[in-house]
Design a protein around this motif. Sequence first.
Motif, mmCIF file in Angstrom:
data_model
loop_
_atom_site.group_PDB
_atom_site.id
_atom_site.type_symbol
_atom_site.label_atom_id
_atom_site.label_comp_id
_atom_site.label_asym_id
_atom_site.label_seq_id
_atom_site.Cartn_x
_atom_site.Cartn_y
_atom_site.Cartn_z
ATOM 1 N N ILE A 9 0.859 -1.179 0.000
ATOM 2 C CA ILE A 9 0.000 0.000 0.000
ATOM 3 C C ILE A 9 0.893 1.226 0.000
ATOM 4 O O ILE A 9 1.873 1.293 0.731
ATOM 5 N N GLY A 10 0.566 2.201 -0.822
ATOM 6 C CA GLY A 10 1.344 3.420 -0.863
ATOM 7 C C GLY A 10 0.459 4.628 -1.060
ATOM 8 O O GLY A 10 -0.595 4.543 -1.684
ATOM 9 N N VAL A 11 0.906 5.762 -0.511
ATOM 10 C CA VAL A 11 0.208 7.020 -0.678
ATOM 11 C C VAL A 11 1.201 7.995 -1.291
ATOM 12 O O VAL A 11 2.291 8.191 -0.757
ATOM 13 N N GLY A 12 0.826 8.577 -2.417
ATOM 14 C CA GLY A 12 1.677 9.552 -3.087
ATOM 15 C C GLY A 12 0.988 10.896 -3.165
ATOM 16 O O GLY A 12 -0.180 10.977 -3.533
ATOM 17 N N ILE A 13 1.716 11.933 -2.801
ATOM 18 C CA ILE A 13 1.168 13.291 -2.777
ATOM 19 C C ILE A 13 2.069 14.180 -3.631
ATOM 20 O O ILE A 13 3.292 14.137 -3.507
ATOM 21 N N SER A 14 1.466 14.981 -4.491
ATOM 22 C CA SER A 14 2.240 15.943 -5.262
ATOM 23 C C SER A 14 1.311 16.963 -5.898
ATOM 24 O O SER A 14 0.114 16.981 -5.605
ATOM 25 N N THR A 15 1.851 17.768 -6.783
ATOM 26 C CA THR A 15 1.107 18.873 -7.369
ATOM 27 C C THR A 15 0.375 18.518 -8.661
ATOM 28 O O THR A 15 -0.470 19.279 -9.109
ATOM 29 N N THR A 16 0.706 17.389 -9.274
ATOM 30 C CA THR A 16 0.021 16.947 -10.495
ATOM 31 C C THR A 16 -0.322 15.468 -10.357
ATOM 32 O O THR A 16 0.252 14.760 -9.522
ATOM 33 N N LYS A 17 -1.224 15.014 -11.189
ATOM 34 C CA LYS A 17 -1.619 13.607 -11.164
ATOM 35 C C LYS A 17 -0.424 12.704 -11.477
ATOM 36 O O LYS A 17 -0.211 11.685 -10.818
ATOM 37 N N THR A 18 0.360 13.076 -12.467
ATOM 38 C CA THR A 18 1.520 12.266 -12.847
ATOM 39 C C THR A 18 2.523 12.175 -11.711
ATOM 40 O O THR A 18 3.008 11.090 -11.391
ATOM 41 N N LEU A 19 2.831 13.306 -11.079
ATOM 42 C CA LEU A 19 3.789 13.284 -9.970
ATOM 43 C C LEU A 19 3.230 12.551 -8.752
ATOM 44 O O LEU A 19 3.972 11.884 -8.032
ATOM 45 N N ALA A 20 1.925 12.653 -8.513
ATOM 46 C CA ALA A 20 1.315 11.919 -7.400
ATOM 47 C C ALA A 20 1.389 10.406 -7.643
ATOM 48 O O ALA A 20 1.658 9.635 -6.726
ATOM 49 N N LYS A 21 1.175 9.988 -8.878
ATOM 50 C CA LYS A 21 1.304 8.566 -9.208
ATOM 51 C C LYS A 21 2.753 8.112 -9.072
ATOM 52 O O LYS A 21 3.025 7.007 -8.623
ATOM 53 N N LEU A 22 3.688 8.972 -9.451
ATOM 54 C CA LEU A 22 5.099 8.669 -9.268
ATOM 55 C C LEU A 22 5.433 8.549 -7.785
ATOM 56 O O LEU A 22 6.147 7.638 -7.374
ATOM 57 N N ALA A 23 4.907 9.448 -6.976
ATOM 58 C CA ALA A 23 5.130 9.403 -5.535
ATOM 59 C C ALA A 23 4.553 8.121 -4.946
ATOM 60 O O ALA A 23 5.167 7.486 -4.079
ATOM 61 N N ASN A 24 3.385 7.715 -5.422
ATOM 62 C CA ASN A 24 2.778 6.474 -4.957
ATOM 63 C C ASN A 24 3.653 5.274 -5.310
ATOM 64 O O ASN A 24 3.897 4.393 -4.475
ATOM 65 N N HIS A 25 4.137 5.243 -6.534
ATOM 66 C CA HIS A 25 5.019 4.165 -6.991
ATOM 67 C C HIS A 25 6.282 4.105 -6.127
ATOM 68 O O HIS A 25 6.701 3.046 -5.673
ATOM 69 N N VAL A 37 4.406 6.274 2.465
ATOM 70 C CA VAL A 37 3.867 7.602 2.158
ATOM 71 C C VAL A 37 4.999 8.481 1.640
ATOM 72 O O VAL A 37 6.064 8.550 2.248
ATOM 73 N N LEU A 38 4.768 9.134 0.502
ATOM 74 C CA LEU A 38 5.776 10.028 -0.053
ATOM 75 C C LEU A 38 5.105 11.283 -0.584
ATOM 76 O O LEU A 38 4.163 11.212 -1.370
ATOM 77 N N ASP A 39 5.593 12.430 -0.135
ATOM 78 C CA ASP A 39 5.082 13.737 -0.545
ATOM 79 C C ASP A 39 6.142 14.396 -1.420
ATOM 80 O O ASP A 39 7.237 14.709 -0.950
ATOM 81 N N LEU A 40 5.820 14.621 -2.692
ATOM 82 C CA LEU A 40 6.771 15.215 -3.632
ATOM 83 C C LEU A 40 6.456 16.673 -3.952
ATOM 84 O O LEU A 40 6.883 17.190 -4.978
ATOM 85 N N ARG A 41 5.730 17.346 -3.068
ATOM 86 C CA ARG A 41 5.458 18.764 -3.314
ATOM 87 C C ARG A 41 6.713 19.622 -3.147
ATOM 88 O O ARG A 41 6.828 20.658 -3.779
ATOM 89 N N ASP A 42 7.644 19.174 -2.321
ATOM 90 C CA ASP A 42 8.899 19.900 -2.132
ATOM 91 C C ASP A 42 9.794 19.669 -3.356
ATOM 92 O O ASP A 42 10.080 18.520 -3.713
ATOM 93 N N PRO A 43 10.238 20.743 -4.030
ATOM 94 C CA PRO A 43 11.034 20.583 -5.254
ATOM 95 C C PRO A 43 12.319 19.774 -5.065
ATOM 96 O O PRO A 43 12.680 18.989 -5.938
ATOM 97 N N ASP A 44 12.997 19.937 -3.941
ATOM 98 C CA ASP A 44 14.237 19.181 -3.707
ATOM 99 C C ASP A 44 13.962 17.690 -3.580
ATOM 100 O O ASP A 44 14.668 16.865 -4.157
ATOM 101 N N ARG A 45 12.920 17.348 -2.827
ATOM 102 C CA ARG A 45 12.555 15.931 -2.667
ATOM 103 C C ARG A 45 12.098 15.350 -3.996
ATOM 104 O O ARG A 45 12.426 14.229 -4.358
ATOM 105 N N ARG A 46 11.326 16.142 -4.764
ATOM 106 C CA ARG A 46 10.849 15.682 -6.074
ATOM 107 C C ARG A 46 12.026 15.408 -7.003
ATOM 108 O O ARG A 46 12.092 14.368 -7.658
ATOM 109 N N ASN A 47 12.988 16.328 -7.066
ATOM 110 C CA ASN A 47 14.152 16.136 -7.931
ATOM 111 C C ASN A 47 14.970 14.924 -7.512
ATOM 112 O O ASN A 47 15.461 14.180 -8.360
ATOM 113 N N GLN A 48 15.103 14.720 -6.224
ATOM 114 C CA GLN A 48 15.834 13.549 -5.727
ATOM 115 C C GLN A 48 15.140 12.256 -6.154
ATOM 116 O O GLN A 48 15.782 11.323 -6.620
ATOM 117 N N ALA A 49 13.826 12.214 -6.025
ATOM 118 C CA ALA A 49 13.077 11.010 -6.420
ATOM 119 C C ALA A 49 13.176 10.782 -7.919
ATOM 120 O O ALA A 49 13.365 9.645 -8.372
#
Length: 77
Positions: A9-25, A37-49
């Motif tokens: 089970i995973g929960v992905g949070i972000s600013t777009t549907k694509t990024l939220a699905k990526l966060a979930n993955h 649980v992964l929140d990719l709203r932070d640009p640094d965390r998003r770039n790292q992922a």
Amino acid sequence: MYKCTGIPIGVGISTTKTLAKLANHAAKRWYKSTGGVLDLRDPDRRNQALQHIDVGDVWGVGRRLEEKLKLLGSEMN
């Protein structure tokens, strides 16, 4: 939930549907470090992922475009 059913089970949070699905993955893939649980709203965390995910794993891109995108990326370097 995984312990009971064997289904990750995973929960992905972000600013777009694509990024939220990526966060979930990524939340499922790296369960031990994300706790599912992964929140990719932070640009640094998003770039790292994004640096650790294959382009073919991004929802909406698909594996058929992966090779073409990789070729385009190598031309830019």
